[in-house]
Design a protein around this motif. Sequence first.
Motif, PDB file in Angstrom:
ATOM      1  N   GLU A  18      26.878 -45.835  96.146  1.00  0.00           N
ATOM      2  CA  GLU A  18      25.882 -44.785  96.419  1.00  0.00           C
ATOM      3  C   GLU A  18      24.511 -45.408  96.628  1.00  0.00           C
ATOM      4  O   GLU A  18      23.785 -45.075  97.560  1.00  0.00           O
ATOM      5  CB  GLU A  18      25.808 -43.815  95.227  1.00  0.00           C
ATOM      6  N   LYS A  55      19.450 -50.707  78.939  1.00  0.00           N
ATOM      7  CA  LYS A  55      20.344 -51.444  79.851  1.00  0.00           C
ATOM      8  C   LYS A  55      19.545 -52.449  80.686  1.00  0.00           C
ATOM      9  O   LYS A  55      19.950 -53.599  80.856  1.00  0.00           O
ATOM     10  CB  LYS A  55      21.088 -50.470  80.784  1.00  0.00           C
ATOM     11  N   PHE A 118      22.413 -32.025  86.763  1.00  0.00           N
ATOM     12  CA  PHE A 118      22.512 -33.468  86.534  1.00  0.00           C
ATOM     13  C   PHE A 118      21.103 -34.031  86.540  1.00  0.00           C
ATOM     14  O   PHE A 118      20.280 -33.650  87.391  1.00  0.00           O
ATOM     15  CB  PHE A 118      23.257 -34.157  87.684  1.00  0.00           C
ATOM     16  N   HIS A 179      21.182 -36.032  92.157  1.00  0.00           N
ATOM     17  CA  HIS A 179      20.251 -36.511  91.133  1.00  0.00           C
ATOM     18  C   HIS A 179      19.929 -37.991  91.314  1.00  0.00           C
ATOM     19  O   HIS A 179      18.774 -38.397  91.340  1.00  0.00           O
ATOM     20  CB  HIS A 179      20.904 -36.260  89.763  1.00  0.00           C
TER      21      HIS A 179
HETATM   22  P1  IMP Z   1      26.038 -43.225  82.865  1.00  0.00           P
HETATM   23  O1  IMP Z   1      24.749 -43.010  83.551  1.00  0.00           O
HETATM   24  O2  IMP Z   1      26.885 -44.193  83.622  1.00  0.00           O
HETATM   25  O3  IMP Z   1      25.910 -43.554  81.413  1.00  0.00           O
HETATM   26  O4  IMP Z   1      26.811 -41.863  82.983  1.00  0.00           O
HETATM   27  C1  IMP Z   1      26.868 -40.874  81.982  1.00  0.00           C
HETATM   28  C2  IMP Z   1      28.044 -39.962  82.260  1.00  0.00           C
HETATM   29  O5  IMP Z   1      27.764 -39.159  83.392  1.00  0.00           O
HETATM   30  C3  IMP Z   1      29.356 -40.681  82.558  1.00  0.00           C
HETATM   31  O6  IMP Z   1      30.397 -39.890  82.015  1.00  0.00           O
HETATM   32  C4  IMP Z   1      29.442 -40.690  84.060  1.00  0.00           C
HETATM   33  O7  IMP Z   1      30.778 -40.698  84.520  1.00  0.00           O
HETATM   34  C5  IMP Z   1      28.742 -39.382  84.393  1.00  0.00           C
HETATM   35  N1  IMP Z   1      28.048 -39.497  85.670  1.00  0.00           N
HETATM   36  C6  IMP Z   1      27.012 -40.332  85.973  1.00  0.00           C
HETATM   37  N2  IMP Z   1      26.629 -40.146  87.252  1.00  0.00           N
HETATM   38  C7  IMP Z   1      27.435 -39.176  87.745  1.00  0.00           C
HETATM   39  C8  IMP Z   1      27.542 -38.577  89.030  1.00  0.00           C
HETATM   40  O8  IMP Z   1      26.824 -38.880  89.985  1.00  0.00           O
HETATM   41  N3  IMP Z   1      28.495 -37.626  89.147  1.00  0.00           N
HETATM   42  C9  IMP Z   1      29.312 -37.254  88.117  1.00  0.00           C
HETATM   43  N4  IMP Z   1      29.276 -37.789  86.918  1.00  0.00           N
HETATM   44  C10 IMP Z   1      28.337 -38.762  86.734  1.00  0.00           C
END
Ligand code: IMP
Length: 194
Positions: A18, A55, A118, A179
């Motif tokens: 993305e 991170k 989101f 988002h």
């Molecule tokens: P992180 O930002 O990778 O920690 O994501 C937090 C949670 O949100 C995880 O369960 C991801 O799979 C979900 N997530 C992050 N970005 C997206 C997205 O663009 N679409 C759907 N789920 C997302």
Amino acid sequence: MNKKELVFASNNAHKLGEIQQLLGDRFVIKSLRDLGCTEDIPENEATLEGNAQAKARFVHEKYGCDCFADDTGLLVESLDGAPGVYSARYAGPECNSVRNIEKLLKELEGKSNRKAAFKTVIALIQGEEVYFFEGSVKGSIASACLGNDGFGYDPVFIPEGSDLSFAEMSLSEKNKISHRARAVRALVDYLNTD
Ligand code: IMP
């Protein structure tokens, strides 16, 4: 054209795809794997800003490079903003996307308000400075999974103004409104004036 190299503190292939599409060919994204890092970076902070910064800081300290990291939360109105910063860990220690979605659909059973949003926060570390960029998109939670593309909660998130879930959209359709796309555009605007 001189391409700028940017380290993105992630090994999530979906996110990398993305973000590379959004950055076009002015920037080359390096992943954690490109740096030789396959560790899972802990996400134990109480806010999206805290996790994104943690991170980015982990990578900055370990590899000595400027870098950016993101953290995303799904905020569901009738669940008082849950799963929010706990979106990745929503279903507990054995969590994965399928289990997280199962839990979310169960929590929403019988609720008529399925509004959600989101939100992504990006932390960019440049030298000693940290900069934050945000993006969000409003939508609603479907009553079952729709579509096979995307990742995470994409199959149950229907953005406002659309009949399709994110998982039914092409990458470029998702990138028009998501988002993360909005947060990345803010990052790119900053980098282009830098
Ligand atoms: P992180 O930002 O990778 O920690 O994501 C937090 C949670 O949100 C995880 O369960 C991801 O799979 C979900 N997530 C992050 N970005 C997206 C997205 O663009 N679409 C759907 N789920 C997302």
